[in-house]
Design a protein around this motif. Structure first.
Motif, PDB file in Angstrom:
ATOM      1  N   LYS A 182      -5.399  -0.103   4.809  1.00 40.81           N
ATOM      2  CA  LYS A 182      -4.352   0.303   3.861  1.00 40.81           C
ATOM      3  C   LYS A 182      -2.974   0.380   4.520  1.00 40.81           C
ATOM      4  O   LYS A 182      -1.971   0.625   3.846  1.00 40.81           O
ATOM      5  CB  LYS A 182      -4.695   1.660   3.248  1.00 40.81           C
ATOM      6  CG  LYS A 182      -6.027   1.714   2.495  1.00 40.81           C
ATOM      7  CD  LYS A 182      -6.044   0.784   1.313  1.00 40.81           C
ATOM      8  CE  LYS A 182      -7.346   0.924   0.534  1.00 40.81           C
ATOM      9  NZ  LYS A 182      -7.394  -0.012  -0.624  1.00 40.81           N
TER      10      LYS A 182
ATOM     11  N   GLU B  26      -1.156   4.228   0.415  1.00 39.21           N
ATOM     12  CA  GLU B  26      -2.294   5.098   0.693  1.00 39.21           C
ATOM     13  C   GLU B  26      -2.432   5.386   2.191  1.00 39.21           C
ATOM     14  O   GLU B  26      -2.108   4.538   3.034  1.00 39.21           O
ATOM     15  CB  GLU B  26      -3.594   4.443   0.209  1.00 39.21           C
ATOM     16  CG  GLU B  26      -3.650   4.191  -1.282  1.00 39.21           C
ATOM     17  CD  GLU B  26      -4.970   3.550  -1.685  1.00 39.21           C
ATOM     18  OE1 GLU B  26      -6.031   4.096  -1.298  1.00 39.21           O
ATOM     19  OE2 GLU B  26      -4.948   2.519  -2.363  1.00 39.21           O
ATOM     20  N   HIS B  27      -2.936   6.563   2.480  1.00 34.85           N
ATOM     21  CA  HIS B  27      -3.297   6.922   3.845  1.00 34.85           C
ATOM     22  C   HIS B  27      -4.417   7.953   3.808  1.00 34.85           C
ATOM     23  O   HIS B  27      -4.637   8.615   2.790  1.00 34.85           O
ATOM     24  CB  HIS B  27      -2.096   7.492   4.607  1.00 34.85           C
ATOM     25  CG  HIS B  27      -1.750   8.902   4.210  1.00 34.85           C
ATOM     26  ND1 HIS B  27      -0.944   9.181   3.124  1.00 34.85           N
ATOM     27  CD2 HIS B  27      -2.120  10.091   4.740  1.00 34.85           C
ATOM     28  CE1 HIS B  27      -0.821  10.498   3.008  1.00 34.85           C
ATOM     29  NE2 HIS B  27      -1.525  11.080   3.973  1.00 34.85           N
ATOM     30  N   CYS B  28      -5.154   8.055   4.900  1.00 35.18           N
ATOM     31  CA  CYS B  28      -6.157   9.111   5.037  1.00 35.18           C
ATOM     32  C   CYS B  28      -6.451   9.324   6.518  1.00 35.18           C
ATOM     33  O   CYS B  28      -5.975   8.577   7.376  1.00 35.18           O
ATOM     34  CB  CYS B  28      -7.432   8.785   4.247  1.00 35.18           C
ATOM     35  SG  CYS B  28      -8.377   7.389   4.868  1.00 35.18           S
TER      36      CYS B  28
ATOM     37  N   CYS C 191      -9.412   4.000   5.784  1.00 32.41           N
ATOM     38  CA  CYS C 191      -8.085   3.606   5.303  1.00 32.41           C
ATOM     39  C   CYS C 191      -7.393   2.626   6.246  1.00 32.41           C
ATOM     40  O   CYS C 191      -6.205   2.328   6.054  1.00 32.41           O
ATOM     41  CB  CYS C 191      -7.192   4.836   5.139  1.00 32.41           C
ATOM     42  SG  CYS C 191      -7.606   5.874   3.727  1.00 32.41           S
TER      43      CYS C 191
ATOM     44  N   THR D 273       1.184   5.010   5.987  1.00 37.87           N
ATOM     45  CA  THR D 273       0.128   4.299   5.263  1.00 37.87           C
ATOM     46  C   THR D 273      -0.990   3.933   6.233  1.00 37.87           C
ATOM     47  O   THR D 273      -0.762   3.726   7.425  1.00 37.87           O
ATOM     48  CB  THR D 273       0.664   3.010   4.608  1.00 37.87           C
ATOM     49  OG1 THR D 273       1.259   2.174   5.599  1.00 37.87           O
ATOM     50  CG2 THR D 273       1.693   3.341   3.538  1.00 37.87           C
TER      51      THR D 273
ATOM     52  N   SER E 112       0.822  -1.214   0.000  1.00 39.37           N
ATOM     53  CA  SER E 112       0.000   0.000   0.000  1.00 39.37           C
ATOM     54  C   SER E 112       0.855   1.262   0.000  1.00 39.37           C
ATOM     55  O   SER E 112       1.935   1.304   0.595  1.00 39.37           O
ATOM     56  CB  SER E 112      -0.923   0.015   1.218  1.00 39.37           C
ATOM     57  OG  SER E 112      -1.638   1.239   1.294  1.00 39.37           O
TER      58      SER E 112
END
Length: 269
Positions: free
Chosen positions: A183, A173-175, A180, A227, A171
């Motif tokens: 992820k 991605e992060h949020c 998330c 992530t 991965s």
């Protein structure tokens, strides 16, 4: 025998590790289809199975089991052939409920063990969230987690000897929300007392170990990243017992047991 993976169901029920699958195989005996479950992980899995309301009249289910690495639960559930539309493609979620957690509930955690800070000697990092942190350390699975303020690219080391039983590093991605949470890249390590350490938020392709590797305390295992469910780069370290419950753990060489939020800690040994 033909093998297949039960994916959709286990993604939902393995709450302590996202994207994990259990192996299975099917057998035909007399007029029935037997489904066996096989544990491909180096950590034990506790399973609880039950028939759906719509199937309990005609299937047989092994309700509870603990499987160690490569153990097989023979006849996890048995279905009459007459009740299966397509025996070449059997979806277990159409017949049973499955709940599973890593860990053996009979194991006893060594509460006297003192961990090593998860970074190289003479490095120091700030604690950005400790036990019971209000932002995200307020659930049974995260109450006793610690967040170290590492930067992307920093080296993460093993806090305790063990065997690697799960790695995710695909991965980038992060949020800022829990959408998330699956992820986050991570490395899971099983300790000899049955507890399990999770090192989370690692860099894309940041694992330095593979499943099955035996690691020593202080050995580099990963590269820190950003992530998953996070607002800043950091290392999330948590130790679990069975049933996905986080437990308190303490570090050698520290005057106070609990690492304090906002304080810096240097690894001396």
């Amino acid at each position: 025998m033909k093998h297949f993976l039960i994916t959709i169901l286990l993604l939902i029920t393995f709450q302590i590790g996202y994207g994990q699958t259990l192996e299975s195989q099917k057998r035909f005996e007399n007029d029935s289809v037997y489904i066996d479950f096989i544990n491909p992980f180096y950590a034990p899995i506790e399973m609880k199975l039950s028939a759906l309301d719509s199937t309990k009249a005609y299937i047989r289910v092994r309700q509870n089991a603990i499987l160690n690495y490569q153990d097989t639960l023979h006849g996890a559930f048995v279905v009459p052939k007459s009740m299966v539309k397509d025996t070449s493609n059997i979806n277990s979620s159409h017949y049973i409920n499955f709940k599973g957690n890593f860990g053996d509930p009979k194991s006893i955690a060594d509460t006297e063990y003192r961990y090593t800070l998860p970074y190289p000697k003479n490095k120091r990092y700030k604690i950005i969230q400790s036990f019971g942190g209000k932002f995200s350390h307020n659930k049974p699975h995260s109450k006793y987690a610690i967040d170290f303020g590492t930067k992307v690219g920093d080296t993460i080391t093993a806090s305790r000897d063990g065997i690697v039983f799960f790695v995710k590093e695909d991965s980038d991605e992060h949020c800022r929300t829990r959408k998330c949470i699956d992820k986050g890249n991570k490395v899971y390590i099983l300790h000899k007392d049955g507890t399990m350490a999770h090192y989370v938020h690692l860099k894309l392709n940041g694992a330095l170990v593979e499943v099955g590797d035996k690691v020593d305390v202080g050995e580099p295992i990963a590269i820190s990243g950003m992530t998953g469910f996070t607002t800043i780069p950091h290392l999330h370290l948590v130790v679990y017992k069975a049933n996905g419950i986080s437990i308190p753990f303490y570090f050698k060489g520290q005057k106070s047991k609990k690492l304090k939020q906002g304080k810096y800690y240097t690894r001396r040994k």
